[in-house]
Design an enzyme around this catalytic site. Structure first.
Site, PDB file in Angstrom:
ATOM      1  N   LYS A  69       0.828  -1.195   0.000  1.00 27.24           N
ATOM      2  CA  LYS A  69       0.000   0.000   0.000  1.00 27.24           C
ATOM      3  C   LYS A  69       0.872   1.259   0.000  1.00 27.24           C
ATOM      4  O   LYS A  69       0.642   2.196  -0.775  1.00 27.24           O
ATOM      5  CB  LYS A  69      -0.916  -0.011   1.231  1.00 27.24           C
ATOM      6  CG  LYS A  69      -2.096   0.900   1.131  1.00 27.24           C
ATOM      7  CD  LYS A  69      -2.997   0.724   2.358  1.00 27.24           C
ATOM      8  CE  LYS A  69      -3.819  -0.564   2.262  1.00 27.24           C
ATOM      9  NZ  LYS A  69      -4.400  -0.949   3.552  1.00 27.24           N
TER      10      LYS A  69
ATOM     11  N   ARG B 119      -3.267   2.833   8.472  1.00 28.79           N
ATOM     12  CA  ARG B 119      -3.560   1.547   7.810  1.00 28.79           C
ATOM     13  C   ARG B 119      -2.308   0.687   7.801  1.00 28.79           C
ATOM     14  O   ARG B 119      -1.204   1.179   7.619  1.00 28.79           O
ATOM     15  CB  ARG B 119      -3.977   1.779   6.357  1.00 28.79           C
ATOM     16  CG  ARG B 119      -5.344   2.363   6.145  1.00 28.79           C
ATOM     17  CD  ARG B 119      -5.627   2.408   4.639  1.00 28.79           C
ATOM     18  NE  ARG B 119      -6.990   2.817   4.347  1.00 28.79           N
ATOM     19  CZ  ARG B 119      -7.337   4.084   4.075  1.00 28.79           C
ATOM     20  NH1 ARG B 119      -6.426   5.043   4.073  1.00 28.79           N
ATOM     21  NH2 ARG B 119      -8.598   4.378   3.821  1.00 28.79           N
TER      22      ARG B 119
ATOM     23  N   GLY C 189      -6.333 -10.818   7.930  1.00 34.18           N
ATOM     24  CA  GLY C 189      -6.147 -11.136   9.342  1.00 34.18           C
ATOM     25  C   GLY C 189      -5.413 -10.055  10.101  1.00 34.18           C
ATOM     26  O   GLY C 189      -5.456 -10.012  11.341  1.00 34.18           O
TER      27      GLY C 189
ATOM     28  N   MET D 141      -4.586  -6.105  11.298  1.00 30.68           N
ATOM     29  CA  MET D 141      -5.354  -4.892  11.557  1.00 30.68           C
ATOM     30  C   MET D 141      -5.448  -4.104  10.272  1.00 30.68           C
ATOM     31  O   MET D 141      -4.475  -3.970   9.551  1.00 30.68           O
ATOM     32  CB  MET D 141      -4.643  -4.058  12.625  1.00 30.68           C
ATOM     33  CG  MET D 141      -5.562  -3.049  13.244  1.00 30.68           C
ATOM     34  SD  MET D 141      -4.633  -1.631  13.831  1.00 30.68           S
ATOM     35  CE  MET D 141      -4.731  -0.572  12.408  1.00 30.68           C
TER      36      MET D 141
ATOM     37  N   ARG E  15      -4.379  -1.032  -6.573  1.00 32.86           N
ATOM     38  CA  ARG E  15      -3.766  -2.373  -6.583  1.00 32.86           C
ATOM     39  C   ARG E  15      -4.300  -3.125  -7.802  1.00 32.86           C
ATOM     40  O   ARG E  15      -5.333  -2.744  -8.362  1.00 32.86           O
ATOM     41  CB  ARG E  15      -4.087  -3.126  -5.300  1.00 32.86           C
ATOM     42  CG  ARG E  15      -5.565  -3.262  -5.056  1.00 32.86           C
ATOM     43  CD  ARG E  15      -5.861  -3.929  -3.736  1.00 32.86           C
ATOM     44  NE  ARG E  15      -7.292  -3.841  -3.448  1.00 32.86           N
ATOM     45  CZ  ARG E  15      -7.823  -4.137  -2.293  1.00 32.86           C
ATOM     46  NH1 ARG E  15      -7.055  -4.509  -1.283  1.00 32.86           N
ATOM     47  NH2 ARG E  15      -9.129  -4.059  -2.106  1.00 32.86           N
TER      48      ARG E  15
ATOM     49  N   HIS F  43     -14.968 -42.852 -13.151  1.00 28.46           N
ATOM     50  CA  HIS F  43     -15.501 -43.039 -14.504  1.00 28.46           C
ATOM     51  C   HIS F  43     -16.361 -41.851 -14.914  1.00 28.46           C
ATOM     52  O   HIS F  43     -16.193 -41.287 -15.996  1.00 28.46           O
ATOM     53  CB  HIS F  43     -16.321 -44.330 -14.549  1.00 28.46           C
ATOM     54  CG  HIS F  43     -16.948 -44.595 -15.885  1.00 28.46           C
ATOM     55  ND1 HIS F  43     -18.213 -44.190 -16.204  1.00 28.46           N
ATOM     56  CD2 HIS F  43     -16.444 -45.175 -16.992  1.00 28.46           C
ATOM     57  CE1 HIS F  43     -18.475 -44.539 -17.454  1.00 28.46           C
ATOM     58  NE2 HIS F  43     -17.415 -45.148 -17.950  1.00 28.46           N
TER      59      HIS F  43
ATOM     60  N   SER G  39       2.992 -44.689 -24.470  1.00 25.37           N
ATOM     61  CA  SER G  39       2.043 -43.668 -24.037  1.00 25.37           C
ATOM     62  C   SER G  39       1.694 -43.973 -22.587  1.00 25.37           C
ATOM     63  O   SER G  39       1.159 -45.036 -22.283  1.00 25.37           O
ATOM     64  CB  SER G  39       0.800 -43.704 -24.922  1.00 25.37           C
ATOM     65  OG  SER G  39      -0.079 -42.677 -24.535  1.00 25.37           O
TER      66      SER G  39
ATOM     67  N   CYS H  61      -1.266 -40.075 -22.023  1.00 23.83           N
ATOM     68  CA  CYS H  61      -2.671 -40.010 -22.431  1.00 23.83           C
ATOM     69  C   CYS H  61      -3.633 -40.199 -21.271  1.00 23.83           C
ATOM     70  O   CYS H  61      -4.797 -40.457 -21.473  1.00 23.83           O
ATOM     71  CB  CYS H  61      -2.961 -41.023 -23.535  1.00 23.83           C
ATOM     72  SG  CYS H  61      -2.835 -42.724 -23.001  1.00 23.83           S
TER      73      CYS H  61
ATOM     74  N   TYR I  54       4.576 -35.568 -26.336  1.00 20.90           N
ATOM     75  CA  TYR I  54       3.238 -34.969 -26.411  1.00 20.90           C
ATOM     76  C   TYR I  54       2.393 -35.394 -25.217  1.00 20.90           C
ATOM     77  O   TYR I  54       2.678 -36.398 -24.566  1.00 20.90           O
ATOM     78  CB  TYR I  54       2.527 -35.362 -27.713  1.00 20.90           C
ATOM     79  CG  TYR I  54       2.188 -36.831 -27.822  1.00 20.90           C
ATOM     80  CD1 TYR I  54       0.998 -37.346 -27.291  1.00 20.90           C
ATOM     81  CD2 TYR I  54       3.067 -37.716 -28.445  1.00 20.90           C
ATOM     82  CE1 TYR I  54       0.708 -38.693 -27.386  1.00 20.90           C
ATOM     83  CE2 TYR I  54       2.778 -39.070 -28.538  1.00 20.90           C
ATOM     84  CZ  TYR I  54       1.594 -39.556 -28.008  1.00 20.90           C
ATOM     85  OH  TYR I  54       1.305 -40.891 -28.086  1.00 20.90           O
TER      86      TYR I  54
END
Lengths: 879, 879
Positions: free
Chosen positions: A25, A94, A103, A105, A336, A458, A770, A837, A857
């Site tokens: 900040k 702040r 959490g 202040m 932000r 499944h 594979s 695969c 792949y």
């Protein structure tokens, strides 16, 4: 000054790069000041001061001196006096840690206000305003600095409002406020506390409270969970108050530089005239759309637009800004990077890249691959869904197994689904779990809900493959098939078959009743987001080195896969074609009969299969298609339950008793480890022979027609060299007799741990591996994915496992086997192609891992191809 | 001479070490000659001559010259003439390869006899004898040299005998024999062949026939199966005939130097007066017991005894001798190591070692470990069994899963077994397969027969553990539980419940009706063979480096194990104790109920368990006892089938519907991969807590009483470090609160492939590994041992697998994982103890493999401990 950095026009000593010292900040406020964005002046006490505080156990004299000096400089700058009766300076305090962290202040407003100051305005116009500021200060300070119970303050406020017969805080009269302040002071008294009337004392206590909140329980836990170091410390921002609640020329609001829901490039947000920050959040008065500011505060609106552009350009992302207008003058209180929907994230990243604000690589990096699925899935209308929650219609939350949303009537069997779907009804198939027999029913459903199973059961796997919304493992549901009712275990909700429910496969939620669904079709290029996604993916494709194929069983799947960018099919499951209603009978005949009747059945199936393969290979013309020979145990194709068996016996013209005995004989205790895959290929060689012939005939026909089929035949469940040898020999002899031109590759799935261990031997007689990571995961961990739902959630909850190993590859265990097998395999046969695969082929984290190996792949369900393409790019360029 | 070696008194040029050159038989004849054993003189044509024959395609002139010269020398030595009319020399021709091999040409007797010779004795006493020799020569030569059909000769012989109205060959008159010779010559004629009247031509043809038979189909196949090289070749032995059929002072016989059935050190065998070699084999006249020779041929008998001693001393093993007495003079025709029963093998090896003929190491090497089980198991009376086969009572042959023999009434359920066994009935439990619920029933049965399952199915494993005769996978049996009948698929045999059957678990045979059983108790040291076995094992123990423990669940098992030499318990399955009738109800309450009722049930079970552990630890006082915490899925303890569930619901006082739903919910698709082992320990921690407390309390009590319990707690199915960590922490905190003196080791079973892969990490928090090779095999190969029976036999038949991987460890796959895990584990934790507690812990071949790794011990069922002890010694000293 060493521990304090000023910000504000012309007096800024920090900048955006000093996040560690000034917190997020503070650095933002400093940078805004430098950019000429109007920011109320103030100063930031550094994180080093916080660490010094923990070191000393108190704010050291040196630091306090610097803070006091900073206040003095702020007084000089603002021409106001801290604690002065006229022209008094009020500040906000702040926290602001280097990493945003819940959490801690948060905020104290109006600090510096005292009873003396209020007394000096007694009877004036300002008295009510000051009393309102003071009671807010008392409660905020009491809650977060002194540690009083906020409930007490809320309770007093309610009582006063009730007695005065008013609804909202802004209706409080001066008298009401005086009483309220007295009541608040009593709360302090009752707890033996005093609200300090010395503004510096207020400030010191508040700074200390911020420091202390760094180590409160919630903050410490948050850091522990997110792996944030404990020694960062927090900064404290002290800033001159500006008052949006001063008069009707004042206002407060929040604005996004782009629409966080759609990503459209236009100011988005809301504001409240004559109000202070919390009022917007509290939601007591309905704020106005930011666009109305153009009418009410035209100058501020134009200014805000300019600020938005400046900030986006500087921070290279969409910004979430807090602002206040005091007497017509705009102040920015915070900026932000803004949170956004997945949809907006994609749009914004691509737009920013096209506006040259960020690079294309950065645009790629910014999109979580998973978000693409969300973007491209149907969703529930947000308002209607909120309403459903409010109305208590949320029944349970299961695993979000297939993204998308669907409403429809509950149907408890696939047969009924087929009937009702043909009548045009929208249905949700609800089962304890699904089996291959449910394929058609699943296909005809709008969505699937199961009470059991995990992310790779499944139901989950097939639903994702079909792109259907799917919720699995909704363990709180009890399905009573006999009475056709679904009960919720706790809530005593009874959903009858035929009732409407709504399931959200992106979140796992299950609702009673209908909720409107918004559809998106990835294939429809007239939809703007589809164009945007395609643009992003085309950038990603240039970066990635791992190829992406699809798991596709039908011509339709193949077409979708190709249009989503599949570079081939990595897994075509031949048996999924067996379940079509016109085929299953033939398959059953093949299984039940011997001799001539089997031969005839096989011939008929071969014709079906040849057509299937022809169509799939045609769709994928020129791209490799890996066809896996029959994998499931044959008993999966036979009916269960007396009625179904009796029906089949009648149709086949055999004795019920004989058929039932046959089925009983074929049943298995652990089908996953049973008579399936290449084991069936060995014991009943005529099935593989038929399949290979069908493949070769289809390929030959296509070649004659001028197409370029690229066939790869894959043998499942190989674990022993002899299995591969025997079946490869048979396939090769068939290929020889066919005299095809196009080379046919013969490879194996690696899904049995033993196959990975003997990969060097296997590779010598194999063109490709594979990895079937689903089964490999089941066997390596000894987890049945159909049954693991009973303990997997607890394992993840207790931290025994980080993630569901069926969703994200278990790198240590399964991954090590894959690594061993890939290395052994490629060393023994440098020509070996290696792919993945399993479900993991579409999981980004797993793809990252595969990218570290020599994997050529990945293959995943068509709808996950965008995810895989993006993840593969991430893996290559780094997140 | 290069290709021919003479033998016989004073003319022997070969010896026993020249087996490769002279073949086994030739080397034996040479050695016997050297030892002064009376052997008819002769010579051996070497294997090199055979190879030369194959090289040239014919017997070379050089070789033939040597053979002719050898015949001349034999003529000089015997003072007879080959082909001479008076004082003619007849010889036998026999093959003799370096390795004994069936399928090759065996023997031609009386070679050298011609029609001329017979003619010159026409009308004399000798004519009949010569005709008899000639007709034998004609048929043997025709069969094995010329290739005529032996059936034709047999047929002619039968016809002549029939026409003459006589039963046996010896009754044939001169006239009959003349006719027979004519008929035999006609057979030659009919096939265009001629029996050569030149003795040297006969000899050359016979030698060539022997050479050729080296490459006949059966011999080639035999070599292929047994891995015998094709380039060894065979030798040919040509030896002067001696005639046991010359007169009543002549005889022929076979003798063993010791009893091949019992191993007793005394001549064993039989002889026939006035007979030739084949007559003994043909079984037409009943031979006399060798002991009667003492009366009939006292000198020869004494001589034979001396020869036996000489030969045993020379060949260092029991000998199987062929002899002939011609005119009161003893000749040895052959000697070789005699075949024997397992029982005799043990006795002989130990006796020979004690007689200092062989070393103790050699005695160990000579006994196949598996034979110890056969020696120590009950067997069927051989005569009765033979009779049963003859009567067609052999129903089927399944897998020989648990050695031993048993007769009893067929009972199809464990409940009925319990009832009938209590009534004192001998019962055989017959099931499709068994489950843990059958434990008591199995315990009370005399034997177990299952229609399904392989060598490591539940039935097989448990039966071996109990030392019960067991046949599994008798797939031809169809069990109709409803009608209480067992059908044989092919033979249409129906065995009703209550009918008597007999099963031989050493061979897999199943018979209808009773067969007498001979019992042996390994624990009964008054039985001589038991003493002998124990002696052998005590020698073996000195040689082996791998320790042997037992898988034992009960005090009885522990006692047996200890008395069989177990050096600890490697696997005590706590859950087997749960199935006792007085406990199962409490276990079911623990599973079904929550809260207080569960707590109470757990307390009660704890008392049981404490008693169990106390008793087992006491039996094993001072030796380590590895107790495995609960392993099977909880649903295994719940009943199946409506009636049983209704009964339980009634007993527990809950709704049938609720209980049935609960059981349905707990059921699993792949229980092997399901919610079991440490997964239950994690989800229901109170069970493990109870078990650990019971263990610690039992150990503490024993310590107080002065015993030395050595507890090792084993956590099953660990695959993830977090599982071990969590459970170990809980156990350690319990140990701390107990303040025991004796150290408690905490280890894990390695049975999930992942555990092997991450063994380095696991070892850091683990005191010992124990490879559960059954489950590790199931998971590494992806084979369910309950279901693999559908394809495993075919895999072995087709050579895809050498052996059943559940019987003998799959070294390439599972073995590699064990190696990886052992190396990783010991490297990461040098203190780590490593054992094997699967079925393979008792398999000799697997033990050999384990001996090559750093495995500290194997653990097997009590009755296999002798096998393991011996196998471990073999592994160390080499076979």
């Amino acid at each position: 000054m060493r521990y304090v950095y000023n910000f504000g026009e012309g007096r800024t000593t920090g900048n955006a790069s000093m996040k560690n010292l000034l917190g997020g900040k503070g650095a933002g406020l400093a940078e805004m000041s430098l950019l000429g964005v109007p920011v109320p002046p103030g100063f930031t006490v550094t994180t080093e001061a916080c660490l010094e505080f923990y070191d000393k156990g108190r704010i050291s004299d040196e630091i306090w001196k610097e803070i006091v000096q900073a206040v003095n400089e702020l007084e000089n700058f603002s021409k106001k006096v801290f604690g002065g009766k006229e022209n008094f300076l009020l500040v906000s305090v702040r926290s602001g840690a280097p990493i945003s962290m819940p959490g801690m202040m948060d905020t104290i407003l109006n600090l510096g206000l005292t009873k003396d100051i209020i007394a000096s305005y007694k009877g004036s116009d300002k008295e009510k305003f000051l009393l309102d500021c003071y009671r807010r200060l008392l409660s905020m300070f009491g809650d977060v600095v002194v540690g009083l119970d906020n409930e007490d303050f809320e309770h007093a406020l309610s009582e006063v409002k009730e007695r005065a017969g008013i609804q909202t805080d802004s209706e409080l009269t001066v008298e009401n406020l005086r009483e309220l302040v007295e009541r608040f002071e009593e709360i302090y008294d009752k707890n033996g506390k005093i609200f300090p009337q010395d503004p510096f004392e207020q400030l010191k206590d508040a700074v200390e409270a911020v420091f202390k909140s760094w180590n409160n329980k919630r903050a410490v836990e948050y850091r522990k969970i997110h792996g944030i170091p404990d020694d960062l410390g927090t900064a404290v921002n002290v800033q001159e108050m500006v008052f949006g609640n001063l008069n009707n020329r004042s206002a407060t609001g929040v604005a996004f530089t782009r629409d966080p829901a759609t990503g459209e490039k236009e100011l988005f947000g809301e504001f409240l005239v004559n109000a202070q920050g919390e009022d917007v959040v509290a939601g007591i008065r309905t704020p106005s759309n930011i666009k109305e500011m153009r009418l009410v505060f035209p100058d501020s609106y134009e200014k805000l637009k300019k600020v938005a552009a400046i900030l986006e350009n500087r921070f290279k992302d969409m910004q979430d800004m807090e602002f206040t207008i005091e007497n017509g003058k705009l102040f920015l209180l915070q900026t932000r990077n803004g949170k956004r929907t997945a949809y907006a994230a994609v749009k914004i990243a691509v737009d920013l890249a096209e506006e040259k604000i960020i690079s294309k690589k950065d645009a790629i990096r910014r999109i979580k691959p998973e978000d693409l699925v969300k973007v491209l899935s149907p969703t529930f209308d947000l308002q209607e869904k909120k309403k459903a929650v409010t109305e208590g219609r949320l029944v349970t939350v299961g695993f979000a197994a297939g993204p998308g949303a669907a409403s429809g009537m509950v149907v408890l069997s696939s047969e009924k689904v087929e009937k009702l779907a043909r009548e045009g009804k929208d249905v949700i198939l609800v089962r304890n779990e699904t089996s291959p027999e449910d394929i058609v029913g699943m296909h005809l459903s709008k969505g699937i809900l199961t009470a059991r199973g995990g992310m790779t059961s499944h139901a989950a796997v097939v639903a994702r493959g079909m792109g259907k919304p799917c919720v699995v493992g909704a363990e709180e549901l009890i399905i009573d098939y006999n009475n056709a009712v679904v009960y919720s275990k706790n809530k005593k909700i009874a959903i009858k078959e035929g009732d409407i429910i709504s399931i959200d496969g992106t979140t796992g939620e299950v609702f009673t009743g209908a909720i409107a669904v918004k559809e998106v079709s990835i294939l429809d290029e007239t939809v703007p987001i589809v164009t945007t996604v395609r643009k992003l993916l085309s950038w990603a494709d240039k970066e990635r080195s791992i190829k992406v194929r699809a798991n596709a069983d039908t011509p339709e799947d193949a077409r979708i896969a190709r249009s989503l960018g599949a570079e081939g099919i990595g897994l075509c499951r031949t048996e999924h074609m067996f379940f079509a209603p016109d085929r299953i009978r033939k398959v059953q005949e093949m299984i039940i009969f011997d001799g001539e009747r089997r031969r005839i059945a096989i011939e008929e199936i071969k014709l079906f299969q040849q057509g299937d393969f022809y169509a799939v290979l045609k769709e994928m013309d020129g791209l490799p298609v890996t066809i896996r020979l029959l994998d499931p145990p044959l008993h999966e194709f036979l009916p269960k339950g007396e009625n179904a068996i009796r029906r089949l016996a009648l149709e086949l013209g055999i004795e019920y008793k004989d058929l039932s005995k046959r089925i009983e004989y074929m049943s298995e205790i652990n089908p996953m480890l049973g008579h399936r895959g290449c084991r069936v290929g060995i014991t009943t060689p005529e099935i593989y022979k038929m399949q290979v012939e069908a493949i070769l005939e289809a390929a030959a026909k296509l070649t004659r027609e001028g197409y370029s089929p690229k066939v790869e035949i894959m043998i499942p469940l190989v674990g022993i060299v002899g299995e591969m040898q025997k079946i490869r020999e048979e396939i090769e002899s068939l290929i020889e007799s066919f005299e095809t031109d196009s080379p046919v590759l013969i490879g194996t799935m690696i899904e049995v741990p033993r196959a990975a261990i003997i990969a060097d031997q296997l590779a010598k007689i194999t063109d490709f591996f594979s990895f079937g990571t689903n089964d490999l995961t089941q066997l390596t961990l000894g987890f049945s994915r159909d049954d693991a739902g009973k303990f997997l959630p607890l394992y993840i909850e207790k931290g025994i496992l980080d993630k569901d190993p069926f969703s994200t590859l278990d790198k240590e265990g399964v991954g090590e086997l894959i690594k061993i097998a890939t290395n052994k395999g490629k060393k023994s046969n440098p020509e070996l192609k290696v792919g993945v695969c399993g479900e993991h082929g579409g999981d980004p984290e797993s793809i990252h891992f595969f990218n570290t190996l020599s994997i050529d792949y990945v293959s995943c369900s068509p709808y996950r191809i965008p995810v895989a393409r993006l993840a593969a790019a991430h893996a290559q360029i780094g997140d």
